[in-house]
Design a protein around this motif. Structure first.
Motif, mmCIF file in Angstrom:
data_model
loop_
_atom_site.group_PDB
_atom_site.id
_atom_site.type_symbol
_atom_site.label_atom_id
_atom_site.label_comp_id
_atom_site.label_asym_id
_atom_site.label_seq_id
_atom_site.Cartn_x
_atom_site.Cartn_y
_atom_site.Cartn_z
ATOM 1 N N VAL A 20 3.138 -14.694 14.596
ATOM 2 C CA VAL A 20 1.912 -15.408 14.236
ATOM 3 C C VAL A 20 1.504 -16.365 15.360
ATOM 4 O O VAL A 20 0.330 -16.444 15.736
ATOM 5 N N GLY A 21 2.473 -17.078 15.911
ATOM 6 C CA GLY A 21 2.183 -18.015 16.993
ATOM 7 C C GLY A 21 1.575 -17.311 18.188
ATOM 8 O O GLY A 21 0.583 -17.768 18.753
ATOM 9 N N ALA A 78 16.375 -21.801 19.654
ATOM 10 C CA ALA A 78 16.561 -21.587 21.092
ATOM 11 C C ALA A 78 16.064 -20.197 21.484
ATOM 12 O O ALA A 78 15.407 -20.028 22.517
ATOM 13 N N PHE A 79 16.361 -19.200 20.649
ATOM 14 C CA PHE A 79 15.882 -17.847 20.912
ATOM 15 C C PHE A 79 14.363 -17.791 20.889
ATOM 16 O O PHE A 79 13.736 -17.154 21.740
ATOM 17 N N ILE A 80 13.774 -18.460 19.886
ATOM 18 C CA ILE A 80 12.314 -18.468 19.763
ATOM 19 C C ILE A 80 11.682 -19.043 21.023
ATOM 20 O O ILE A 80 10.730 -18.495 21.581
ATOM 21 N N CYS A 81 12.235 -20.154 21.490
ATOM 22 C CA CYS A 81 11.700 -20.788 22.705
ATOM 23 C C CYS A 81 11.857 -19.866 23.912
ATOM 24 O O CYS A 81 10.970 -19.792 24.763
ATOM 25 N N MET A 113 3.494 -21.820 15.494
ATOM 26 C CA MET A 113 4.822 -21.213 15.483
ATOM 27 C C MET A 113 5.859 -22.223 15.003
ATOM 28 O O MET A 113 6.683 -21.910 14.139
ATOM 29 N N MET A 114 5.790 -23.438 15.541
ATOM 30 C CA MET A 114 6.789 -24.448 15.177
ATOM 31 C C MET A 114 6.659 -24.849 13.706
ATOM 32 O O MET A 114 7.665 -25.062 13.027
ATOM 33 N N MET A 115 5.393 -24.936 13.212
ATOM 34 C CA MET A 115 5.205 -25.312 11.813
ATOM 35 C C MET A 115 5.776 -24.245 10.888
ATOM 36 O O MET A 115 6.436 -24.556 9.900
ATOM 37 N N ILE A 116 5.520 -22.977 11.214
ATOM 38 C CA ILE A 116 6.025 -21.893 10.369
ATOM 39 C C ILE A 116 7.553 -21.906 10.367
ATOM 40 O O ILE A 116 8.190 -21.803 9.320
ATOM 41 N N ILE A 167 14.004 -13.930 9.560
ATOM 42 C CA ILE A 167 12.654 -13.480 9.184
ATOM 43 C C ILE A 167 11.617 -14.551 9.548
ATOM 44 O O ILE A 167 10.574 -14.252 10.144
ATOM 45 N N CYS A 168 11.923 -15.802 9.198
ATOM 46 C CA CYS A 168 10.984 -16.887 9.513
ATOM 47 C C CYS A 168 10.760 -16.986 11.019
ATOM 48 O O CYS A 168 9.631 -17.201 11.465
ATOM 49 N N GLY A 169 11.825 -16.832 11.786
ATOM 50 C CA GLY A 169 11.698 -16.906 13.240
ATOM 51 C C GLY A 169 10.796 -15.808 13.766
ATOM 52 O O GLY A 169 9.901 -16.061 14.573
ATOM 53 N N VAL A 170 11.012 -14.586 13.291
ATOM 54 C CA VAL A 170 10.203 -13.454 13.759
ATOM 55 C C VAL A 170 8.740 -13.659 13.369
ATOM 56 O O VAL A 170 7.834 -13.510 14.201
#
Lengths: 165, 92
Positions: free
Chosen positions: B27-28, A20-23, B37-40, B19-22
């Motif tokens: 990268v995305g 959710a944060f990423i989005c 972004m979603m794949m990573i 870390i993966c989210g960042v």
């Protein structure tokens, strides 16, 4: 964290929260893109201008637009439409949609097209003779995540002939 | 999984996912690809699942050391008050 199920649940919850944060960040990043779309529309000729109870105009448009700057990495598609806008004694704003397009990606966002009006240009009454009107290019940007937003370019200074033909 | 393992597993899970989210967002954004972004991030979630959900042996390096039963027998419980013992016997 003592059992398989508890760990799986904790991981899933945390992962979805982070997603959710990423989005939200992706949506926020759109705010920093500078958008400078441009458009130019010419009326090539008026094919028909008659009154069938209500005034109806049939015309050919030359639409030249560059909406590429609307596309960011978070844009799914853009819906654009051209509307004729004018004022009559009955309505302070009449909007008649003449043509529209769904733009799926950046490559198709810069286009020049000559087309007759896709949707019928009919007035409510007999107000179109000699009428000054604006052609407005509206667009709605549909992002992959986040809020849909819309904007427009108003192009004034078009007019219809004084007599039916 | 022992207590120490549970503490470690929670931290590992959160750090891995953040870390993966960042990395996914950076990268995305850099490649202008939402799909990337979603794949990573999906890859990161799978990795975190594999690392933290199963009960791997390295989470069991600090087992609790219980007293040997024979040791407990050497130090019998002090007798509790008569009232408490009566209640217990009633329940039985």
């Amino acid at each position: 964290m003592h059992s398989f199920g508890y760990r799986a649940n904790a991981l899933l919850t945390f992962a979805v929260t982070a997603l959710a944060f990423i989005c939200a960040i992706a949506s926020l990043s759109d705010k920093f893109s500078n958008q400078n779309p441009s458009a130019e529309i010419q009326i090539l000729y008026i094919k028909r201008f008659k009154s069938y109870g209500n005034d109806e105009v049939s015309l050919t448009l030359d639409i030249n637009a560059d909406l590429q700057s609307l596309f960011t990495w978070n844009t799914k598609q853009v819906f654009a439409f051209v509307a004729a806008e004018y004022e009559t004694p009955k309505n302070s704003l009449n909007q008649v949609s003449l043509w529209d397009v769904i733009i799926p990606d950046k490559e198709h966002a810069k286009f020049r097209i000559q087309t007759s009006n896709k949707y019928r240009f009919i007035d409510q009454g007999h107000n179109l003779r000699g009428k000054e009107f604006n052609l407005t290019l509206h667009w709605h940007v549909m992002p992959k995540t986040g809020k849909m937003f819309a904007d427009k370019i108003v192009m004034p200074g078009y007019s219809l002939p004084d007599a039916y033909k | 999984m022992d207590w120490q393992g549970q503490k470690v597993v929670e931290q590992v899970m959160q750090i891995l996912l953040v870390i993966c989210g960042v990395v996914a967002v950076v990268v995305g954004y850099a490649t202008e690809s939402f799909r990337m972004m979603m794949m990573i991030y999906a890859g990161g979630v799978v990795l975190a699942t594999l690392v933290t959900v199963p009960d791997w042996p390295f989470y069991n390096h600090h087992p609790l050391k219980w007293l040997d039963p024979s040791e407990a027998d050497k130090h019998p419980k002090p007798q509790v008050a008569a009232v408490a013992s009566k209640k217990k016997s009633l329940k039985k």
